[in-house]
Design an enzyme around this catalytic site. Structure first.
Site, PDB file in Angstrom:
ATOM      1  N   SER A  64      -6.344  -8.447   9.674  1.00  0.00           N
ATOM      2  CA  SER A  64      -7.925  -9.002   9.801  1.00  0.00           C
ATOM      3  C   SER A  64      -8.288  -9.348   8.214  1.00  0.00           C
ATOM      4  CB  SER A  64      -9.065  -7.685   9.930  1.00  0.00           C
ATOM      5  OG  SER A  64      -8.946  -6.650   9.004  1.00  0.00           O
TER       6      SER A  64
ATOM      7  N   ALA B 145       1.502  -9.467  18.729  1.00  0.00           N
ATOM      8  CA  ALA B 145       2.968  -9.541  18.157  1.00  0.00           C
ATOM      9  C   ALA B 145       4.232  -9.448  18.897  1.00  0.00           C
ATOM     10  CB  ALA B 145       2.683  -8.974  16.790  1.00  0.00           C
TER      11      ALA B 145
ATOM     12  N   HIS C 218       0.884  -1.111   0.051  1.00  0.00           N
ATOM     13  CA  HIS C 218      -0.043   0.085   0.261  1.00  0.00           C
ATOM     14  C   HIS C 218       1.018   1.216   0.010  1.00  0.00           C
ATOM     15  CE1 HIS C 218      -3.428  -2.682   1.751  1.00  0.00           C
ATOM     16  NE2 HIS C 218      -3.436  -2.764   0.618  1.00  0.00           N
TER      17      HIS C 218
ATOM     18  N   CYS D 295       2.670  25.810  -6.729  1.00  0.00           N
ATOM     19  CA  CYS D 295       1.523  26.322  -7.460  1.00  0.00           C
ATOM     20  C   CYS D 295       0.268  26.437  -6.335  1.00  0.00           C
ATOM     21  CB  CYS D 295       1.417  25.219  -8.521  1.00  0.00           C
ATOM     22  SG  CYS D 295       0.743  23.609  -7.828  1.00  0.00           S
TER      23      CYS D 295
HETATM   24  N1  APR Z   1      -0.667  -7.912  18.045  1.00  0.00           N
HETATM   25  C1  APR Z   1      -1.338  -8.630  16.921  1.00  0.00           C
HETATM   26  N2  APR Z   1      -2.499  -8.315  16.306  1.00  0.00           N
HETATM   27  C2  APR Z   1      -3.186  -7.384  16.723  1.00  0.00           C
HETATM   28  C3  APR Z   1      -2.398  -6.352  17.794  1.00  0.00           C
HETATM   29  C4  APR Z   1      -1.340  -6.848  18.326  1.00  0.00           C
HETATM   30  N3  APR Z   1      -0.840  -6.308  19.395  1.00  0.00           N
HETATM   31  N4  APR Z   1      -3.391  -5.313  18.036  1.00  0.00           N
HETATM   32  C5  APR Z   1      -4.382  -5.539  17.132  1.00  0.00           C
HETATM   33  N5  APR Z   1      -4.164  -6.525  16.324  1.00  0.00           N
HETATM   34  C6  APR Z   1      -4.908  -7.215  15.129  1.00  0.00           C
HETATM   35  C7  APR Z   1      -6.546  -6.933  15.255  1.00  0.00           C
HETATM   36  O1  APR Z   1      -7.050  -7.950  15.802  1.00  0.00           O
HETATM   37  C8  APR Z   1      -7.001  -6.936  13.915  1.00  0.00           C
HETATM   38  O2  APR Z   1      -7.601  -8.009  13.501  1.00  0.00           O
HETATM   39  O3  APR Z   1      -4.550  -6.612  13.808  1.00  0.00           O
HETATM   40  C9  APR Z   1      -5.778  -6.560  13.272  1.00  0.00           C
HETATM   41  C10 APR Z   1      -5.516  -5.290  12.460  1.00  0.00           C
HETATM   42  O4  APR Z   1      -6.808  -5.492  11.324  1.00  0.00           O
HETATM   43  P1  APR Z   1      -6.892  -4.246  10.532  1.00  0.00           P
HETATM   44  O5  APR Z   1      -7.076  -2.967  11.379  1.00  0.00           O
HETATM   45  O6  APR Z   1      -8.132  -4.435   9.720  1.00  0.00           O
HETATM   46  O7  APR Z   1      -5.721  -3.784   9.674  1.00  0.00           O
HETATM   47  P2  APR Z   1      -5.297  -4.447   8.270  1.00  0.00           P
HETATM   48  O8  APR Z   1      -5.664  -5.974   8.356  1.00  0.00           O
HETATM   49  O9  APR Z   1      -3.763  -4.125   8.204  1.00  0.00           O
HETATM   50  O10 APR Z   1      -6.214  -3.689   7.084  1.00  0.00           O
HETATM   51  C11 APR Z   1      -5.741  -3.832   5.936  1.00  0.00           C
HETATM   52  O11 APR Z   1      -7.229  -1.795   5.360  1.00  0.00           O
HETATM   53  O12 APR Z   1      -7.985   0.286   5.603  1.00  0.00           O
HETATM   54  C12 APR Z   1      -7.043  -0.696   4.975  1.00  0.00           C
HETATM   55  O13 APR Z   1      -5.230   0.270   3.772  1.00  0.00           O
HETATM   56  C13 APR Z   1      -5.694  -0.168   4.945  1.00  0.00           C
HETATM   57  O14 APR Z   1      -3.561  -1.399   5.059  1.00  0.00           O
HETATM   58  C14 APR Z   1      -4.747  -1.298   5.449  1.00  0.00           C
HETATM   59  C15 APR Z   1      -5.939  -2.469   5.089  1.00  0.00           C
HETATM   60 ZN    ZN Z   2       2.424  22.158  -7.301  1.00  0.00          ZN
END
Ligand code: APR
Ligand code: ZN
Length: 249
Positions: free
Chosen positions: A192, A234, A118, A152
């Protein structure tokens, strides 16, 4: 939990081409909010308005107002989870990190081969005159809510991140797919798996015969497709896995 850590460590110690795939969850312990889940960003902001290309072209100010939240991402420090993954790369076990994150924390932790699906917040381009800025040089203006081009005057300064409705960078995506196909162990950390095409990559690995491991704080609707699922933080789990791998090899 310990036997799961043992099983994952064994898989890694005996792997030929391990790959790690990360999402916002790996940066949560660096103080960066995730997008979904309890206090996720998309509970407070409408992604269509602040993170889609249509929303940006309609009103770039809405993105730059949201961008104050993103400043956190570039000021944050890697946590033990990022360092553990970098160590596994140094040990020659992890061959690549595929990340959905734009915070560059894997690189700051020492990971060398990082595929940013991304993009990242490093550079910002003026869509009208092409002038390029470094995000860090814009932070004060972002905080003041006065983001406009020096050359600009345009408000259309766009960071090199993938907005909803935009294609992922072609080369990065094809390299990530190649890594997934070559992997024999594919570990998802902190995602997620709700956003495509990124979320399809772990299953390309599975179709190519890789063992699939999920390390996430909460259950996801994809858990049942994984060979091993460990619910934990993590920053706590990954260092334990690295210690176990060191005992085995
Ligand atoms: N350790 C492990 N997992 C964790 C922790 C932690 N400390 N804290 C939160 N999580 C988990 C949550 O349970 C959740 O399932 O991380 C996950 C994050 O999920 P999202 O918030 O949906 O993030 P992500 O999967 O990276 O989203 C993908 O969505 O909005 C777009 O571009 C954005 O790159 C992003 C994409
Ligand atoms: Zn410009």
């Amino acid at each position: 939990m310990d036997w799961l850590i043992e099983k994952i460590a064994e898989l890694l110690a005996n792997s030929k081409h391990a790959v790690v795939f990360t999402g916002a969850g790996i940066s949560a312990e660096s103080g960066i909010p995730t997008f979904r889940g309890k206090n996720g960003l998309w509970k407070r902001f409408d992604p269509e308005e602040v993170a889609s290309i249509r929303g940006f072209m309609r009103n770039p100010k809405a993105f730059w107002n949201f961008a104050r939240e993103l400043i956190l991402k570039t000021k944050a420090k890697p946590n033990a989870g990022h360092y553990a993954i970098a160590e596994l790369e140094k040990m020659g076990i992890v061959k690549a990190v595929i990340t959905q994150n734009i915070d560059m924390l894997h690189q700051k932790a020492g990971s060398k081969r990082v595929l940013e699906l991304h993009g990242s917040l490093k550079f910002v381009d003026c869509l009208d005159c092409g002038k390029t800025y470094r995000w860090d040089d814009l932070v004060d203006r972002i905080k003041r809510g006065e983001v406009a081009c020096d050359e600009c005057g345009s408000l259309y300064l766009k960071p090199r991140i993938v907005f909803f409705g935009e294609a992922l960078p072609k080369e990065v995506l094809s390299e990530a797919i190649e890594e997934a196909k070559r992997s024999d162990v594919f570990i998802v950390v902190g995602s997620s798996l709700q956003v495509y095409p990124a979320a399809s990559i772990p299953f390309i690995a599975k179709d190519s015969g890789a063992k699939l491991v999920m390390i996430n704080a909460d259950p996801t609707d994809k858990d049942r497709l994984f060979d091993i699922v460990l619910h934990g933080k993590a920053g706590e789990v990954l260092p334990k896995i690295v210690d176990k791998v060191k005992e085995i090899i």
